[in-house]
Write a protein that holds these residues in place. Structure first.
Motif, PDB file in Angstrom:
ATOM      1  N   UNK A 184       0.831  -1.206   0.000  1.00 53.60           N
ATOM      2  CA  UNK A 184       0.000   0.000   0.000  1.00 53.60           C
ATOM      3  C   UNK A 184       0.866   1.257   0.000  1.00 53.60           C
ATOM      4  N   UNK A 185       1.992   1.196   0.706  1.00 52.54           N
ATOM      5  CA  UNK A 185       2.896   2.343   0.709  1.00 52.54           C
ATOM      6  C   UNK A 185       3.508   2.546  -0.677  1.00 52.54           C
ATOM      7  N   UNK A 186       3.778   1.436  -1.380  1.00 45.87           N
ATOM      8  CA  UNK A 186       4.268   1.535  -2.765  1.00 45.87           C
ATOM      9  C   UNK A 186       3.227   2.223  -3.646  1.00 45.87           C
ATOM     10  N   UNK A 187       1.959   1.913  -3.427  1.00 44.93           N
ATOM     11  CA  UNK A 187       0.889   2.559  -4.201  1.00 44.93           C
ATOM     12  C   UNK A 187       0.830   4.051  -3.864  1.00 44.93           C
ATOM     13  N   UNK A 188       1.026   4.391  -2.594  1.00 41.52           N
ATOM     14  CA  UNK A 188       1.035   5.796  -2.184  1.00 41.52           C
ATOM     15  C   UNK A 188       2.137   6.568  -2.904  1.00 41.52           C
ATOM     16  N   UNK A 189       3.308   5.968  -3.002  1.00 41.59           N
ATOM     17  CA  UNK A 189       4.421   6.595  -3.708  1.00 41.59           C
ATOM     18  C   UNK A 189       4.103   6.691  -5.201  1.00 41.59           C
ATOM     19  N   UNK A 190       3.514   5.653  -5.749  1.00 43.03           N
ATOM     20  CA  UNK A 190       3.130   5.610  -7.166  1.00 43.03           C
ATOM     21  C   UNK A 190       2.202   6.768  -7.518  1.00 43.03           C
ATOM     22  N   UNK A 191       1.297   7.109  -6.582  1.00 41.64           N
ATOM     23  CA  UNK A 191       0.324   8.167  -6.828  1.00 41.64           C
ATOM     24  C   UNK A 191       0.801   9.528  -6.343  1.00 41.64           C
ATOM     25  N   UNK A 192       2.023   9.605  -5.816  1.00 41.68           N
ATOM     26  CA  UNK A 192       2.569  10.870  -5.350  1.00 41.68           C
ATOM     27  C   UNK A 192       1.965  11.358  -4.050  1.00 41.68           C
ATOM     28  N   UNK A 193       1.270  10.476  -3.325  1.00 41.98           N
ATOM     29  CA  UNK A 193       0.619  10.887  -2.080  1.00 41.98           C
ATOM     30  C   UNK A 193       1.610  11.090  -0.943  1.00 41.98           C
ATOM     31  N   UNK A 194       2.788  10.533  -1.086  1.00 43.33           N
ATOM     32  CA  UNK A 194       3.797  10.686  -0.033  1.00 43.33           C
ATOM     33  C   UNK A 194       4.398  12.086  -0.022  1.00 43.33           C
ATOM     34  N   UNK A 195       4.162  12.853  -1.095  1.00 39.44           N
ATOM     35  CA  UNK A 195       4.790  14.172  -1.215  1.00 39.44           C
ATOM     36  C   UNK A 195       3.833  15.321  -0.931  1.00 39.44           C
ATOM     37  N   UNK A 196       2.566  15.029  -0.730  1.00 41.38           N
ATOM     38  CA  UNK A 196       1.601  16.079  -0.422  1.00 41.38           C
ATOM     39  C   UNK A 196       0.900  15.740   0.887  1.00 41.38           C
ATOM     40  N   UNK A 197       0.311  16.733   1.517  1.00 44.98           N
ATOM     41  CA  UNK A 197      -0.318  16.483   2.811  1.00 44.98           C
ATOM     42  C   UNK A 197      -1.360  17.555   3.095  1.00 44.98           C
ATOM     43  N   UNK A 198      -2.183  17.279   4.093  1.00 44.47           N
ATOM     44  CA  UNK A 198      -3.182  18.240   4.539  1.00 44.47           C
ATOM     45  C   UNK A 198      -2.522  19.231   5.486  1.00 44.47           C
ATOM     46  N   UNK A 199      -2.744  20.498   5.232  1.00 44.68           N
ATOM     47  CA  UNK A 199      -2.226  21.538   6.126  1.00 44.68           C
ATOM     48  C   UNK A 199      -3.046  21.514   7.409  1.00 44.68           C
ATOM     49  N   UNK A 200      -2.433  21.155   8.521  1.00 46.66           N
ATOM     50  CA  UNK A 200      -3.182  20.998   9.775  1.00 46.66           C
ATOM     51  C   UNK A 200      -3.843  22.292  10.224  1.00 46.66           C
ATOM     52  N   UNK A 201      -3.284  23.396   9.811  1.00 47.77           N
ATOM     53  CA  UNK A 201      -3.862  24.660  10.259  1.00 47.77           C
ATOM     54  C   UNK A 201      -4.882  25.225   9.307  1.00 47.77           C
ATOM     55  N   UNK A 202      -5.195  24.501   8.217  1.00 54.65           N
ATOM     56  CA  UNK A 202      -6.125  25.036   7.213  1.00 54.65           C
ATOM     57  C   UNK A 202      -7.541  25.015   7.732  1.00 54.65           C
ATOM     58  N   UNK A 203      -8.123  26.171   7.845  1.00 56.90           N
ATOM     59  CA  UNK A 203      -9.523  26.251   8.251  1.00 56.90           C
ATOM     60  C   UNK A 203     -10.310  27.148   7.308  1.00 56.90           C
ATOM     61  N   UNK A 204      -9.630  27.740   6.363  1.00 56.13           N
ATOM     62  CA  UNK A 204     -10.314  28.524   5.346  1.00 56.13           C
ATOM     63  C   UNK A 204      -9.697  28.186   4.009  1.00 56.13           C
TER      64      UNK A 204
END
Length: 523
Positions: free
Chosen positions: A499-519
């Protein structure tokens, strides 16, 4: 015969505007009938002793063992490899013989043995050579069947789709087909008389028509190197409700041919059966039409991610973040994208486990364990923090605050949520919501995520039994954590690496949710 009690459960699937439930999705939700049979000693039942303790369960535990993929020869319908080889050699010899007495019987049984076609059907006048099943040529003949997958909307696009067709072709020895078309068909009495002779000749007192008909799937799944039960299901046309994984696979035609040729070589065992006619003359990919290429899936996820960044207000941003995380959750677990997936009480973000029951069938639980890869654990933790930050920014929305408190405390509530139309409450994400909010990016049933995961796990070399365990394609009494299984939770946990290989395949390992994003901030 003991009295039988059976109960069938119908699938409960969802319907949304503009989103039609696919044929394979319906089959994926079916469960086999539950049959319970038992007898009770009447004399003991009348006594003062506890009645339940006198109930005698007549289920054969040995049969449970046989139905696991443990390569045991305890299945009463199976024969040892050398027995199949002896039967094959005798049938081939008699089918080639100039003695016409049992030649037609041997030819029919040989064709059944190498195709898994039922003998009863082969004895029907006009069946052999019927254009819906047989493709007869002067130099090459084969049988073919379609997997029955829902048709693709539009033409095949190799930049988007993994599989070109859903057709399985099985080559036939030309000499055998020609002989059968020229000969008079035997009767079932002739077949039975010939099998009776075979029993004495080979020394197999349990030889029967059914054991010959089922030889190919058993040889493919048990005795052929690098093959497995999934390949046997594809080649032998296993009914879809019994083999839902067929709808999610992706293979090359030459791969299918190679497995089939290897199984015949196992049966041949160095004898004079010529299998050189099995050549992949037409190379193509076959399997699920919904299996997307990694490159296209990557672009879809990137577009959904970019859509989130264009949010003009906090509420729109909240919903888009939730939908994005919902797709990440589906793509890194392979779960059925049903309503309300991912209850907090079933998610262990510390140990990295998901307990999922995504087959909503009345009175029946089909729970299984799915490992959470590090990237998904990070996303889910960040999403929880995102919810808490939204709560702090909207303290006057009391219903939303109460729901987020329940999520934070790990109650039995869904983690992934959307804002209601009035923006004053949280609702669970429905598959129709995900479809409508991303329709401009990908006009496909979100079930494509499940097809993608299954096909990629196969390509990454994950063992078949573990793929079935995490995807939920285990057959009846073949559960990986079942009573007679030799698998362990640690083996299931190892799939998190894939599953981690799939995450890397889709580029999900390089992006993330900004924890402080509220707007309207970027992810």
């Amino acid at each position: 015969m003991p009295a039988l009690q059976s109960q069938n459960y119908t699938p409960q699937t969802e319907a949304h505007e503009g989103l039609v439930t696919s044929h394979e999705e319906i089959l994926d939700h079916y469960e086999p009938s539950f049959i319970h049979y038992e007898s009770m000693n009447e004399n003991l039942a009348k006594s003062v002793l506890s009645v339940p303790l006198q109930t005698i369960d007549l289920s054969l535990q040995q049969n449970h063992i046989a139905q696991n993929d443990l390569a045991l020869n305890s299945n009463v319908r199976a024969l040892p490899k050398n027995s199949y080889q002896a039967v094959f050699a005798t049938l081939h010899q008699d089918a080639k013989s100039i003695d016409a007495s049992y030649r037609s019987c041997a030819s029919i049984l040989l064709l059944s043995m190498i195709t898994a076609l039922p003998v009863e059907s082969l004895l029907i006048t006009g069946y052999i050579g019927h254009p819906s099943i047989f493709k007869i040529g002067t130099q090459r003949s084969y049988i073919q069947h379609r997997l029955g997958i829902t048709k693709r909307d539009g033409r095949f696009d190799e930049s988007k789709h993994e599989n070109q067709f859903d057709v399985i072709k099985i080559p036939l020895p030309q000499w055998l087909v020609d002989d059968l078309l020229e000969q008079d068909l035997p009767s079932i009495n002739d077949i039975n008389a010939y099998i009776k002779q075979l029993r004495a000749q080979i020394g197999l007192p349990y030889l029967s028509v059914s054991r010959i008909e089922t030889a190919l799937p058993i040889v493919l799944s048990r005795y052929t190197a690098d093959s497995n039960a999934h390949i046997a299901d594809l080649i032998c046309r296993t009914p879809a409700p019994l083999a839902p994984a067929m709808y999610y696979s992706g293979h090359r035609s030459e791969e299918i041919f190679a497995h089939y040729k290897s199984s015949l070589e196992v049966l041949n065992n160095g004898c004079n059966f010529d299998s050189s006619y099995i050549t992949p003359w037409h190379k193509y990919s076959t399997g699920s039409v919904f299996a997307l290429t990694p490159e296209y899936a990557y672009s879809v996820i990137r577009d959904i991610y970019d859509l989130t960044n264009t949010s003009l207000d906090a509420d729109t941003h909240f919903n888009r973040v939730s939908i994005f995380t919902w797709f990440v959750f589906c793509l890194l677990t392979g779960v059925r994208p049903n309503n309300g997936i991912g209850y907090m009480s079933d998610i262990d973000l510390i140990s990295g486990w998901l307990l999922i029951d995504d087959k909503p069938i009345r009175q029946v639980q089909s729970q299984r364990l799915v490992p959470l890869c590090p990237t998904l654990q990070r996303y889910l933790n960040d999403y929880k923090n995102y919810l808490i930050n939204y709560q702090l920014s909207h303290l006057l929305k009391h219903d939303i605050s109460a729901d987020i408190d329940a999520i934070r405390l790990g109650d039995e509530v869904a983690l992934l949520r959307l804002l209601s139309d009035s923006f004053d409450a949280l609702t669970i994400i429905k598959r129709g919501d995900a479809y409508q909010m991303t329709k401009s990016i990908i006009d496909e049933n979100p079930y494509w995520t499940r097809h993608f995961v299954r096909s990629q796990l196969e390509k990454l070399g994950v063992e078949l039994v573990l793929i079935n365990a995490v995807i939920g394609h285990e057959k009846a009494r073949q559960e990986v954590l079942g009573r007679f299984s030799s698998s362990s939770k640690s083996q299931i946990k190892s799939v998190s690496y894939a599953f981690e290989r799939i995450a890397v395949m889709l580029g999900l390992d390089k992006i993330s949710i900004n924890r402080g994003a509220s707007c309207c901030q970027s992810l």
